[in-house]
Write a protein that holds these residues in place. Structure first.
Motif, mmCIF file in Angstrom:
data_model
loop_
_atom_site.group_PDB
_atom_site.id
_atom_site.type_symbol
_atom_site.label_atom_id
_atom_site.label_comp_id
_atom_site.label_asym_id
_atom_site.label_seq_id
_atom_site.Cartn_x
_atom_site.Cartn_y
_atom_site.Cartn_z
ATOM 1 N N ILE A 69 -98.825 -63.100 -25.185
ATOM 2 C CA ILE A 69 -99.732 -64.264 -25.097
ATOM 3 C C ILE A 69 -99.978 -64.663 -23.640
ATOM 4 N N PRO A 70 -98.930 -64.828 -22.798
ATOM 5 C CA PRO A 70 -99.186 -65.195 -21.398
ATOM 6 C C PRO A 70 -100.063 -64.192 -20.658
ATOM 7 N N ILE A 71 -99.807 -62.892 -20.861
ATOM 8 C CA ILE A 71 -100.616 -61.878 -20.177
ATOM 9 C C ILE A 71 -102.067 -61.942 -20.646
ATOM 10 N N THR A 72 -102.266 -62.123 -21.953
ATOM 11 C CA THR A 72 -103.620 -62.237 -22.502
ATOM 12 C C THR A 72 -104.375 -63.403 -21.875
ATOM 13 N N ILE A 73 -103.704 -64.554 -21.758
ATOM 14 C CA ILE A 73 -104.351 -65.749 -21.201
ATOM 15 C C ILE A 73 -104.692 -65.535 -19.725
ATOM 16 N N VAL A 74 -103.786 -64.907 -18.987
ATOM 17 C CA VAL A 74 -104.046 -64.644 -17.563
ATOM 18 C C VAL A 74 -105.273 -63.745 -17.408
ATOM 19 N N ILE A 75 -105.359 -62.694 -18.232
ATOM 20 C CA ILE A 75 -106.500 -61.779 -18.160
ATOM 21 C C ILE A 75 -107.799 -62.516 -18.478
ATOM 22 N N LEU A 76 -107.766 -63.344 -19.516
ATOM 23 C CA LEU A 76 -108.979 -64.050 -19.935
ATOM 24 C C LEU A 76 -109.416 -65.089 -18.901
ATOM 25 N N VAL A 77 -108.466 -65.843 -18.364
ATOM 26 C CA VAL A 77 -108.805 -66.844 -17.349
ATOM 27 C C VAL A 77 -109.404 -66.160 -16.120
ATOM 28 N N THR A 78 -108.803 -65.040 -15.724
ATOM 29 C CA THR A 78 -109.331 -64.289 -14.580
ATOM 30 C C THR A 78 -110.738 -63.789 -14.861
ATOM 31 N N LEU A 79 -110.947 -63.272 -16.064
ATOM 32 C CA LEU A 79 -112.257 -62.738 -16.443
ATOM 33 C C LEU A 79 -113.342 -63.811 -16.348
ATOM 34 N N PHE A 80 -113.063 -64.981 -16.890
ATOM 35 C CA PHE A 80 -114.074 -66.038 -16.875
ATOM 36 C C PHE A 80 -114.228 -66.661 -15.489
ATOM 37 N N THR A 81 -113.172 -66.651 -14.715
ATOM 38 C CA THR A 81 -113.241 -67.242 -13.376
ATOM 39 C C THR A 81 -114.128 -66.434 -12.438
ATOM 40 N N VAL A 82 -114.072 -65.108 -12.557
ATOM 41 C CA VAL A 82 -114.838 -64.254 -11.643
ATOM 42 C C VAL A 82 -116.317 -64.175 -12.013
ATOM 43 N N ILE A 126 -127.116 -63.277 -14.118
ATOM 44 C CA ILE A 126 -127.130 -64.735 -14.083
ATOM 45 C C ILE A 126 -125.767 -65.283 -14.482
ATOM 46 N N TYR A 127 -125.567 -66.547 -14.153
ATOM 47 C CA TYR A 127 -124.305 -67.232 -14.461
ATOM 48 C C TYR A 127 -124.642 -68.654 -14.887
ATOM 49 N N LEU A 128 -124.190 -69.064 -16.068
ATOM 50 C CA LEU A 128 -124.410 -70.407 -16.580
ATOM 51 C C LEU A 128 -123.066 -71.131 -16.607
ATOM 52 N N PRO A 129 -122.806 -72.021 -15.662
ATOM 53 C CA PRO A 129 -121.497 -72.670 -15.567
ATOM 54 C C PRO A 129 -121.082 -73.396 -16.841
ATOM 55 N N GLN A 130 -122.020 -74.105 -17.476
ATOM 56 C CA GLN A 130 -121.674 -74.865 -18.683
ATOM 57 C C GLN A 130 -121.253 -73.935 -19.816
ATOM 58 N N VAL A 131 -122.004 -72.875 -20.013
ATOM 59 C CA VAL A 131 -121.681 -71.917 -21.077
ATOM 60 C C VAL A 131 -120.354 -71.238 -20.787
ATOM 61 N N ASN A 132 -120.120 -70.864 -19.534
ATOM 62 C CA ASN A 132 -118.886 -70.189 -19.153
ATOM 63 C C ASN A 132 -117.667 -71.072 -19.432
ATOM 64 N N ALA A 133 -117.764 -72.352 -19.070
ATOM 65 C CA ALA A 133 -116.635 -73.273 -19.270
ATOM 66 C C ALA A 133 -116.338 -73.468 -20.754
ATOM 67 N N ILE A 134 -117.391 -73.623 -21.568
ATOM 68 C CA ILE A 134 -117.199 -73.826 -23.008
ATOM 69 C C ILE A 134 -116.563 -72.591 -23.639
ATOM 70 N N LEU A 135 -117.055 -71.401 -23.268
ATOM 71 C CA LEU A 135 -116.495 -70.165 -23.818
ATOM 72 C C LEU A 135 -115.036 -69.995 -23.433
ATOM 73 N N LEU A 136 -114.689 -70.279 -22.179
ATOM 74 C CA LEU A 136 -113.305 -70.124 -21.729
ATOM 75 C C LEU A 136 -112.365 -71.014 -22.539
ATOM 76 N N VAL A 137 -112.722 -72.285 -22.677
ATOM 77 C CA VAL A 137 -111.872 -73.217 -23.438
ATOM 78 C C VAL A 137 -111.726 -72.741 -24.876
ATOM 79 N N ALA A 138 -112.843 -72.328 -25.491
ATOM 80 C CA ALA A 138 -112.801 -71.878 -26.885
ATOM 81 C C ALA A 138 -111.931 -70.645 -27.065
ATOM 82 N N VAL A 139 -112.037 -69.685 -26.151
ATOM 83 C CA VAL A 139 -111.260 -68.447 -26.248
ATOM 84 C C VAL A 139 -109.766 -68.727 -26.096
ATOM 85 N N ILE A 140 -109.403 -69.565 -25.135
ATOM 86 C CA ILE A 140 -107.980 -69.894 -24.935
ATOM 87 C C ILE A 140 -107.413 -70.626 -26.152
#
Length: 635
Positions: free
Chosen positions: A157-170, A350-364
């Protein structure tokens, strides 16, 4: 051969060689973007199907029956339906839920609302799936640690979350450079899938009997109690197939089809059959046949490669969500959102900050809530099967209205697809309480937002037409009683060129002057993806002081008013940004207890309007040239 003949030969060969290289790059790119999602399904699809059977030790008939169902699901749903038919229904080269909707609606003189609602629901289902794919894909790959190094299972679980947070951050830095390695990595992934499958099939070639469709049909007939659950699990093998159509505009139909037929389809089948061959020889390996089917020396490299493949699959879904939301905004299905371009040369980056933030929270939240890919599998499939059913329905409309097929022929072709998609939807619906409610709830919420925004905009337009003065009437009054004029150009933005812009009325009320040149500017969205620059601007002179200008964009174009008005110089308008003022109405919307939408929906529309990106930012108008005039509107 003389020098002239040699030169002529080289000239003839060079374009062909260059064309082949360009086509090969498109095929490679399609592998990395289009097939990332369906390419990671072997990690968990057969495992979930075996789990749905409920047998402690699966029998050979059960294994062969499941493999037969997977083979024919991939063949009928992806190869026949999407490759054979849906991919041909492109909207000027573009695909996806909203493109299909726009194409189907444009075939009617009076565009029916029910097709719009189907498009909205399909888009909502896709976005619901967009938050599940990264969660289940990355988590299922990292769970390979439980096979490679069982003592490290607490770190999954921790490794999965780190990978996902990194993915959405970049995401904010753009994916152009990273995507250059997507194709090669995904190609290696598919070749590895195929190689492992061949190695296992050689040890047990009897698994190839599963090609017989009778085995799959007889399995369902003899296991009616678990048939629905099994079909829901089998459907996991085809999730991601809809990306074949959604990404049509990025690569074109031919590279996508070639990539599927030459590499993706064969390698997927080889791997599924290889996993089946392993389970036939080692029934206890049904808990994780994907990793157990690999030689021990290959498990760690495949774990790393699987993690990379799932990250690529997630990236493709994320960028697909950006593209879909931008289309919805341009079609006025969603309020304006901030769109950032991460590449100076590629418009699609393109990059949509609002969509990116919502997706990250939902995935975590999904990863922390379900904690395993087994549990997440119950959430997966319902949204995609609903999307596929709508696609088949709209395909029927297009065959009938656009391709001019006889109604009987269109129904005959699409009926099997509709029946198959409906059976998958029903099979996935039985998982509603186990997790299927997640994408359903998201889709219902998004559909409500889109319908509220669409309906609210229509009501505002109707109210303006009833309460405001017509432009023709206003111009008549100005001719009778002309106000003083001042130097410069005034541009008044409006959604309805028939009605006098509110900003113009209030400007006259407060300033009591007109500019020497006045433009009524309307932004129109065409049902096609892109509009050529030479067709972008339309100028209609009204009188000596006023002109009507219409800027037309495709639903995948980026509205940029100053850039478009520069094009107007070719039509005779001496546009100068430094002597031009843009007048924009800023509406303060109040809910009404009578008429219109329900009170709660009025307030939802108001909330969406308040959080929408301003017209100044969305249309790239220099803020120093903007005059905002506030008005109050009761919806």
């Amino acid at each position: 051969m003389d020098q002239t003949e040699t030169a002529a030969t080289e000239a003839a060969v060079a374009p062909s060689s260059s064309h082949k290289e360009g086509f090969a790059l498109l095929v490679l790119g399609a592998l990395g973007v289009v097939y990332g999602d369906i390419g990671t399904s072997p990690i968990y699809a057969l495992r979930e199907a075996l789990s749905a059977v409920g047998s402690t030790v699966p029998s050979p008939d059960e294994v062969l029956g499941l493999l037969s169902l997977i083979f024919w699901a991939l063949t009928l749903v992806v190869t026949v339906k999407y490759v054979g038919f849906v991919s041909r229904a492109d909207n000027n080269g573009e695909g996806g839920a909203l493109s299909l909707m726009a194409l189907a609606r444009s075939s009617f003189i009076k565009r029916p609302k029910w097709i719009l609602w189907l498009g909205i629901i399909s888009a909502s289902l896709f976005l619901g799936d967009a938050m599940i794919t990264p969660a289940i894909s990355v988590l299922s790959a990292v769970e390979g640690l439980e096979v490679v190094a069982p003592h490290l299972d607490v770190w999954v679980i921790p490794i999965t979350i780190v990978i996902l947070v990194t993915l959405f951050t970049v995401q904010r830095f753009g994916t152009g450079r990273v995507s250059m390695i997507f194709g090669p990595v995904t190609s290696l992934w598919f070749l590895s899938l195929g190689a492992i499958g061949v190695w296992q099939i050689i040890q047990n070639p009897g698994v190839l009997w599963a090609l017989n469709p009778v085995l799959g049909v007889s399995y369902l007939a003899n296991h009616m109690v678990v048939a629905a659950a099994v079909m829901g699990a089998i459907f996991l093998a085809v999730t991601g197939g809809e990306a074949l159509y959604a990404d049509l505009g990025h690569f074109g139909r031919k590279p996508i089809v070639v990539a599927w037929l030459i590499l993706v389809f064969p390698c997927l089948l080889l791997n599924y059959f290889g996993q089946g061959a392993y389970v036939l020889m080692h029934p206890a390996g049904q808990d994780n046949p994907f990793f157990y089917a690999q030689p021990e020396w290959a498990r760690l490299p495949m774990l790393l490669l699987a993690t990379a493949a799932t990250v690529i699959a997630s990236q493709a879904v994320i960028t697909g969500a950006y593209s879909l939301v931008r289309q919805a905004v341009n079609l006025n299905i969603l309020p304006r959102m901030r769109v950032l371009h991460t590449s100076e040369t590629l418009a699609g980056q393109i990059y949509l900050p609002q969509v990116n933030a919502i997706l990250l929270v939902a995935v975590i939240v999904l990863v922390l809530g379900f904690r395993s890919s087994n549990a997440l599998a119950s959430t997966y499939g319902l949204a995609v099967s609903g999307d596929m059913l709508i696609t088949a329905s709209l395909l029927l409309v297009i065959m009938w209205r656009r391709w001019r097929w006889p109604v009987v022929a269109a129904i005959a072709v699409t009926a099997p697809f509709l029946l198959l998609d409906f059976s998958f939807l029903f099979s996935n619906s039985i998982k509603f309480m186990q997790g299927g409610w997640v994408p359903t709830l998201v889709a219902v919420a998004l559909t409500t937002l889109m319908i509220t925004w669409t309906t609210g905009r229509i009501l505002l337009k109707q109210k303006a037409q009833r309460s405001e003065m017509s432009l023709k009437e206003l111009l008549g009054n100005l001719e009778k009683h002309p106000p003083p004029t001042v130097p410069g150009t005034a541009v008044f933005l409006t959604n309805d060129p028939v009605t006098a812009p509110t900003s113009l009325l209030h400007s006259l009320k407060h300033y009591k002057v007109l500019h020497e040149a006045n433009v009524i500017l309307t932004i129109a969205t065409d049902p096609t993806p892109h509009v050529a620059e030479d067709q972008r601007v339309k100028i209609e002179p009204i009188n000596e002081l006023f002109s009507l200008v219409t800027l037309t964009y495709g639903y995948m174009d980026d509205p940029d008013i100053p850039k478009a008005l520069v094009l107007a110089r070719k039509l005779g308008w001496k546009f100068d940004i430094m002597s031009t003022s843009f007048f924009i109405s800023h509406n303060t919307i109040k809910p009404s207890l009578k008429g219109g939408m329900p009170y709660w929906q009025d307030n939802l529309f108001i909330l969406m309007a308040r959080n929408a990106t301003t017209a100044t930012e969305f249309f790239a108008i220099p803020s120093g040239r903007v005059v905002e005039i506030g008005t109050q509107v009761i919806i």
